[in-house]
Motif scaffolding. Sequence first.
Motif, PDB file in Angstrom:
ATOM      1  N   LYS A 257     -26.456  20.616  41.795  1.00 35.95           N
ATOM      2  CA  LYS A 257     -25.565  20.857  40.545  1.00 35.95           C
ATOM      3  C   LYS A 257     -24.466  21.436  40.800  1.00 35.95           C
ATOM      4  CE  LYS A 257     -27.867  25.182  39.034  1.00 35.95           C
ATOM      5  NZ  LYS A 257     -28.647  25.280  40.292  1.00 35.95           N
ATOM      6  N   GLU A 258     -24.308  22.406  41.994  1.00 35.86           N
ATOM      7  CA  GLU A 258     -22.963  22.964  41.997  1.00 35.86           C
ATOM      8  C   GLU A 258     -21.842  22.041  42.474  1.00 35.86           C
ATOM      9  OE1 GLU A 258     -25.436  23.187  44.012  1.00 35.86           O
ATOM     10  OE2 GLU A 258     -26.488  25.189  43.861  1.00 35.86           O
ATOM     11  N   THR A 259     -22.116  20.861  43.024  1.00 36.35           N
ATOM     12  CA  THR A 259     -21.187  19.755  43.499  1.00 36.35           C
ATOM     13  C   THR A 259     -21.168  18.632  42.520  1.00 36.35           C
ATOM     14  OG1 THR A 259     -22.736  18.876  45.028  1.00 36.35           O
ATOM     15  CG2 THR A 259     -21.274  20.483  45.835  1.00 36.35           C
ATOM     16  N   HIS A 260     -21.866  18.773  41.319  1.00 34.50           N
ATOM     17  CA  HIS A 260     -21.971  17.686  40.472  1.00 34.50           C
ATOM     18  C   HIS A 260     -20.470  16.989  40.285  1.00 34.50           C
ATOM     19  CE1 HIS A 260     -23.250  15.046  37.223  1.00 34.50           C
ATOM     20  NE2 HIS A 260     -22.458  15.448  36.597  1.00 34.50           N
ATOM     21  N   HIS A 261     -19.553  17.516  39.998  1.00 30.80           N
ATOM     22  CA  HIS A 261     -18.389  16.797  39.446  1.00 30.80           C
ATOM     23  C   HIS A 261     -17.489  16.152  40.708  1.00 30.80           C
ATOM     24  CE1 HIS A 261     -18.733  19.572  35.658  1.00 30.80           C
ATOM     25  NE2 HIS A 261     -18.542  18.647  35.092  1.00 30.80           N
ATOM     26  N   THR A 262     -17.745  16.994  42.067  1.00 33.29           N
ATOM     27  CA  THR A 262     -17.021  16.495  42.971  1.00 33.29           C
ATOM     28  C   THR A 262     -17.632  15.177  43.591  1.00 33.29           C
ATOM     29  OG1 THR A 262     -16.681  18.705  43.653  1.00 33.29           O
ATOM     30  CG2 THR A 262     -15.977  17.205  45.330  1.00 33.29           C
ATOM     31  N   ASN A 263     -19.035  15.394  43.700  1.00 36.21           N
ATOM     32  CA  ASN A 263     -19.706  14.252  44.123  1.00 36.21           C
ATOM     33  C   ASN A 263     -19.605  12.924  43.204  1.00 36.21           C
ATOM     34  OD1 ASN A 263     -20.861  15.920  46.123  1.00 36.21           O
ATOM     35  ND2 ASN A 263     -22.602  16.271  45.231  1.00 36.21           N
ATOM     36  N   GLN A 264     -19.541  13.103  41.990  1.00 38.93           N
ATOM     37  CA  GLN A 264     -19.411  11.962  40.939  1.00 38.93           C
ATOM     38  C   GLN A 264     -17.920  11.124  41.583  1.00 38.93           C
ATOM     39  OE1 GLN A 264     -19.238  13.166  36.800  1.00 38.93           O
ATOM     40  NE2 GLN A 264     -20.900  11.530  36.350  1.00 38.93           N
ATOM     41  N   ALA A 265     -17.028  11.902  41.334  1.00 36.22           N
ATOM     42  CA  ALA A 265     -15.623  11.631  41.760  1.00 36.22           C
ATOM     43  C   ALA A 265     -15.624  10.666  42.889  1.00 36.22           C
ATOM     44  CB  ALA A 265     -14.568  12.739  41.514  1.00 36.22           C
ATOM     45  N   MET A 266     -16.359  11.435  43.968  1.00 39.93           N
ATOM     46  CA  MET A 266     -16.281  10.842  45.433  1.00 39.93           C
ATOM     47  C   MET A 266     -16.885   9.550  45.327  1.00 39.93           C
ATOM     48  SD  MET A 266     -16.669  13.910  48.169  1.00 39.93           S
ATOM     49  CE  MET A 266     -15.102  14.780  48.941  1.00 39.93           C
ATOM     50  N   VAL A 267     -18.260   9.549  44.736  1.00 35.65           N
ATOM     51  CA  VAL A 267     -19.277   8.320  44.877  1.00 35.65           C
ATOM     52  C   VAL A 267     -18.318   7.103  44.097  1.00 35.65           C
ATOM     53  CG1 VAL A 267     -21.488   7.275  44.170  1.00 35.65           C
ATOM     54  CG2 VAL A 267     -21.263   9.403  45.006  1.00 35.65           C
ATOM     55  N   LYS A 268     -17.565   7.491  42.943  1.00 37.09           N
ATOM     56  CA  LYS A 268     -17.018   6.369  42.231  1.00 37.09           C
ATOM     57  C   LYS A 268     -16.026   5.885  43.224  1.00 37.09           C
ATOM     58  CE  LYS A 268     -14.362   5.686  38.168  1.00 37.09           C
ATOM     59  NZ  LYS A 268     -13.560   6.359  37.010  1.00 37.09           N
ATOM     60  N   VAL A 269     -15.106   6.654  43.945  1.00 34.05           N
ATOM     61  CA  VAL A 269     -14.173   5.787  44.759  1.00 34.05           C
ATOM     62  C   VAL A 269     -14.897   5.065  45.913  1.00 34.05           C
ATOM     63  CG1 VAL A 269     -12.588   6.563  46.775  1.00 34.05           C
ATOM     64  CG2 VAL A 269     -12.647   8.068  44.330  1.00 34.05           C
ATOM     65  N   ILE A 270     -16.149   5.608  46.690  1.00 34.13           N
ATOM     66  CA  ILE A 270     -16.638   4.914  47.479  1.00 34.13           C
ATOM     67  C   ILE A 270     -17.202   3.681  47.080  1.00 34.13           C
ATOM     68  CG2 ILE A 270     -18.461   4.804  48.905  1.00 34.13           C
ATOM     69  CD1 ILE A 270     -18.539   8.098  49.189  1.00 34.13           C
ATOM     70  N   GLN A 271     -17.717   3.646  45.776  1.00 38.11           N
ATOM     71  CA  GLN A 271     -18.157   2.444  45.261  1.00 38.11           C
ATOM     72  C   GLN A 271     -16.817   1.298  44.852  1.00 38.11           C
ATOM     73  OE1 GLN A 271     -20.711   3.873  41.777  1.00 38.11           O
ATOM     74  NE2 GLN A 271     -22.535   3.757  42.970  1.00 38.11           N
ATOM     75  N   GLN A 272     -15.956   2.066  44.411  1.00 38.09           N
ATOM     76  CA  GLN A 272     -14.906   0.951  44.085  1.00 38.09           C
ATOM     77  C   GLN A 272     -14.472   0.261  45.649  1.00 38.09           C
ATOM     78  OE1 GLN A 272     -12.125   3.821  42.522  1.00 38.09           O
ATOM     79  NE2 GLN A 272     -12.671   3.485  40.564  1.00 38.09           N
ATOM     80  N   ALA A 273     -14.183   1.023  46.523  1.00 32.15           N
ATOM     81  CA  ALA A 273     -14.034   0.444  47.915  1.00 32.15           C
ATOM     82  C   ALA A 273     -15.045  -0.487  48.410  1.00 32.15           C
ATOM     83  CB  ALA A 273     -14.051   1.693  49.140  1.00 32.15           C
ATOM     84  N   LEU A 274     -16.410  -0.303  48.036  1.00 28.73           N
ATOM     85  CA  LEU A 274     -17.485  -1.413  48.371  1.00 28.73           C
ATOM     86  C   LEU A 274     -17.003  -2.540  47.633  1.00 28.73           C
ATOM     87  CD1 LEU A 274     -20.515   1.025  48.383  1.00 28.73           C
ATOM     88  CD2 LEU A 274     -20.015  -0.292  50.339  1.00 28.73           C
ATOM     89  N   GLU A 275     -16.909  -2.605  46.362  1.00 28.13           N
ATOM     90  CA  GLU A 275     -16.600  -3.625  45.482  1.00 28.13           C
ATOM     91  C   GLU A 275     -15.429  -4.439  45.720  1.00 28.13           C
ATOM     92  OE1 GLU A 275     -16.820  -1.662  41.553  1.00 28.13           O
ATOM     93  OE2 GLU A 275     -18.957  -2.227  41.383  1.00 28.13           O
ATOM     94  N   GLN A 276     -14.403  -3.604  46.356  1.00 23.84           N
ATOM     95  CA  GLN A 276     -13.201  -4.197  46.736  1.00 23.84           C
ATOM     96  C   GLN A 276     -13.400  -5.118  47.782  1.00 23.84           C
ATOM     97  OE1 GLN A 276      -9.831  -1.586  47.281  1.00 23.84           O
ATOM     98  NE2 GLN A 276      -8.892  -3.086  48.545  1.00 23.84           N
ATOM     99  N   CYS A 277     -14.467  -4.930  48.615  1.00 25.27           N
ATOM    100  CA  CYS A 277     -14.628  -5.431  49.864  1.00 25.27           C
ATOM    101  C   CYS A 277     -15.781  -6.431  49.616  1.00 25.27           C
ATOM    102  CB  CYS A 277     -14.860  -4.607  50.994  1.00 25.27           C
ATOM    103  SG  CYS A 277     -13.641  -3.573  51.448  1.00 25.27           S
ATOM    104  N   GLY A 278     -16.244  -6.851  48.545  1.00 23.24           N
ATOM    105  CA  GLY A 278     -17.065  -7.675  48.152  1.00 23.24           C
ATOM    106  C   GLY A 278     -18.455  -7.520  48.274  1.00 23.24           C
ATOM    107  N   LEU A 279     -18.753  -6.067  48.623  1.00 21.31           N
ATOM    108  CA  LEU A 279     -20.195  -5.593  48.623  1.00 21.31           C
ATOM    109  C   LEU A 279     -20.738  -4.890  47.390  1.00 21.31           C
ATOM    110  CD1 LEU A 279     -19.714  -4.306  52.195  1.00 21.31           C
ATOM    111  CD2 LEU A 279     -20.863  -6.279  51.545  1.00 21.31           C
TER     112      LEU A 279
END
Length: 417
Positions: free
Chosen positions: A146-168
């Motif tokens: 829970k200490e890293t909730h906001h940070t993790n949420q932001a990072m995972v969103k960026v990672i998922q955007q990268a995946l979708e940009q590459c068609g994954l």
Amino acid sequence: MLEQMGKAAKQASWQLAMLSTARKNQVLAVMADRLEANSEVILQANEQDMAQARELGMSEALLDRLLLTPTRLAAIANDVRQVCRLSDPVGRVLEGNLLDSGLKLERRCVPLGVIGVIYEARPNVTVDVASLCLKTGNAVILRGGKETHHTNQAMVKVIQQALEQCGLPAAAVQAIENPDRALVNELLRLDRYVDMLIPRGGASLHKLCREHSTIPVITGGIGVCHIYVDDCVEYDKALMVIENAKIQRPSACNSVETLLVNRTIANSFLPALSARMAALGVRLHASDNAMPLLHDGPAQVVAVEAKEYDDEWLSLDMNVTLVEDIDQAISHIRTHGTSHSDAILTRSLSNAEHFVRAVDSAAVYVNASTRFTDGGQFGLGAEVAVSTQKLHARGPMGLDALTTYKWIGYGDDLVRS
């Protein structure tokens, strides 16, 4: 909720397993670029987590683990690029034979499938784990604290955007955002979809996973690390190594927690140690036999408590005790160590070899800092964890540790006689 996450991760893992190395590297490159492009958003999210952590009275050691700075975030993005440059283990033929039956048999490296990772106040783990899993064709389900909730949420969103940009599929990297601890227990039993579980946190988390998981668990990362100072050392060089092992990053699991000093040199070495540690702001926790040689020195010194030999300080604190010889030092490490990282400082080749053979830790050092136990330092790229167990993986877990193998047999309409 987790059932659906597990199902989506498993489906994504099948797609990831078919990717070429070039395609995986493309995803990682886009991921690194997006992390830098969205640095302001990620750092703002981290500021929210830091503010909440301070309000809750989190220790300085944990605050340091949680903190992201522009420099640290840039280093995380560069670590992702470093993973691009690493050799892809997937598809590597580990061995091959032509059997008398005519069957051509080979053992080939393949992804594990779906990895589950539970971790606490380390937002860099989110990116490290995601990059290593993607490079090895694995999907991952992340459960940060829970200490890293906001940070993790932001990072995972960026990672998922990268995946979708590459068609994954975005489901290749998912995070459990609900802080409810009951979801951890649910994840531990998701063996239908998750192939390996890695906890990164304190002893209580590791105990919970070992006792309740129906998924194979890789434990480690708890580092009660030792340095033994032999009776034949060069003081200045020994103190330099001790300084690095203690203060280079005190909150890391590979920082030294206990210093074992040969009694023969104690009268002259401990005053020198006290002067060096005083200048660095390190508080010494001295044993009964070390206290008389430290209490008049400039460093702050208190009596060590027995339980402190078994815990990580993760701060500018260090236990100091005297031992009669190398074997007593080894005995202390066997009793109180966590099989993480231990070192000997010596000019004796025979003592060095004796220590290396007798200390059963994932990483053992001769005249070197324990701080080297790290995937990047070992040339493995970012690490997913440091394993202190012996089966499947040990020490810093890089790409190879996130793979298994399958046997493949080639025949020419071959039947068994």
